[in-house]
Design an enzyme around this catalytic site. Sequence first.
Site, PDB file in Angstrom:
ATOM      1  CD  GLU A 244      -3.045  -1.024   2.169  1.00  0.00           C
ATOM      2  OE1 GLU A 244      -3.700   0.019   2.283  1.00  0.00           O
ATOM      3  OE2 GLU A 244      -3.192  -1.996   2.919  1.00  0.00           O
ATOM      4  CG  HIS A 260       7.298 -28.164   6.523  1.00  0.00           C
ATOM      5  ND1 HIS A 260       7.737 -29.428   6.830  1.00  0.00           N
ATOM      6  CD2 HIS A 260       7.578 -27.404   7.603  1.00  0.00           C
ATOM      7  CE1 HIS A 260       8.232 -29.443   8.051  1.00  0.00           C
ATOM      8  NE2 HIS A 260       8.145 -28.220   8.537  1.00  0.00           N
ATOM      9  CE  LYS A 353     -12.285  -0.305   1.017  1.00  0.00           C
ATOM     10  NZ  LYS A 353     -11.878   0.335   2.246  1.00  0.00           N
TER      11      LYS A 353
END
Length: 376
Positions: A244, A260, A353
């Site tokens: 951001e 892993h 948005k």
Amino acid sequence: MRVVVSEMAESVLDDMNKVRGIDKSGMLSFCVDMAEHYGRALEAAERVSLCFSVLENVVIAGMGGSAIGGELLKDLVREDARVPVEVSRAYSLPGYVDERSLVFVVSYSGETEETLSSFLDAVRRKCMVFCVSSGGRLLEFAERLGVPFLRVPSGFPPRAALPYLFTPLVVLSERLGVVSGVSEGFSEAMSVLGRVSGECAPEVPVSNNVAKGLAVGVNGSVPVVYGFGVFRGVAQRFKTQFNENAKIPSKWEFFSEVDHNEVVGWERAGSLAECFSAVFLRDKAEPVEFRNRIEITKGLMPAGSKVFEVRSQGEGVLARMLSAVCVGDFTSVYLALLRGVDPTPVDTISVLKARMKQSGTKEKVIRELERLAGSR
Ligand code: F6R
């Protein structure tokens, strides 16, 4: 951390006129004043009076910059919490949530669609709800529905309001018996933050400034930030701040999961490895098993990989976590400046948005909240 500092980097990061010219909305000032904001946030949180009965689990509902405080809380209390603590970034709450759950609904703007929807869900399920926000529809409906809340200061980018969004979670969790003895760490944390932000301040030259040095080091690459234990959420914070503030892709992972799968991803990365840099979060109190894993993992990275370390400061766990957050926040802003990007605006989130608004989901949630408020 060894970083070759180019004259270009010095000429941007060490020139206060250039810094002010790019950081138009003053994101750096939030980093510089971080300790002070924690002080104010602590005062505000301590003034909250709250009365809930015995709770069986805690959920923090929020998105983005408003959710990360929940992640830090989850890591902070993980070993000592008397009940499960979980973060929910979704439209609805997990299935187990009921009237014995405490739900912290956190949205800085109070306008985030998913968070409003989770708030509606929490009220419907008759949970113990507490809202943290600067206003918006969330506080409007909290007031109308008689839900307790803390109104935090407005005018911050949500991610810069972390002190105000995280501190009440710690203080109230402690007050409600979820955990004990954690909020006393704020006093040391504030003094450590004062020191770290002084060391990372814009006036401190690249040659002496860990955050500027790291920004120079990772510039031009996709930083992959590796955390462990209480630094899991901190690694995520680094990543989201790189996204951001600096407007770059970034990734975060945590030990020992790294060993892993992630570690194999570097095995045959070839020239792809040049696109990434690795940032390992380190801590003087890291358990020996993590220390060994981090060292072995670093040793397995392809020769010539860009590898950096960030060391936490302080004694207490809160100070160590927040000192690392502070370095990450500064680094992401310096990286933005190096790239000639204003750290504050997040245009793509705003566009997203606005487009999502057209889908009508948020309006539907608000209509439901209206109906609920009207029926009480
Ligand atoms: C951070 C930021 C976003 C928001 C997120 C949710 O500065 O802009 O990550 O935090 O879109 O919005 P709020 O925090 O208002 O609920």
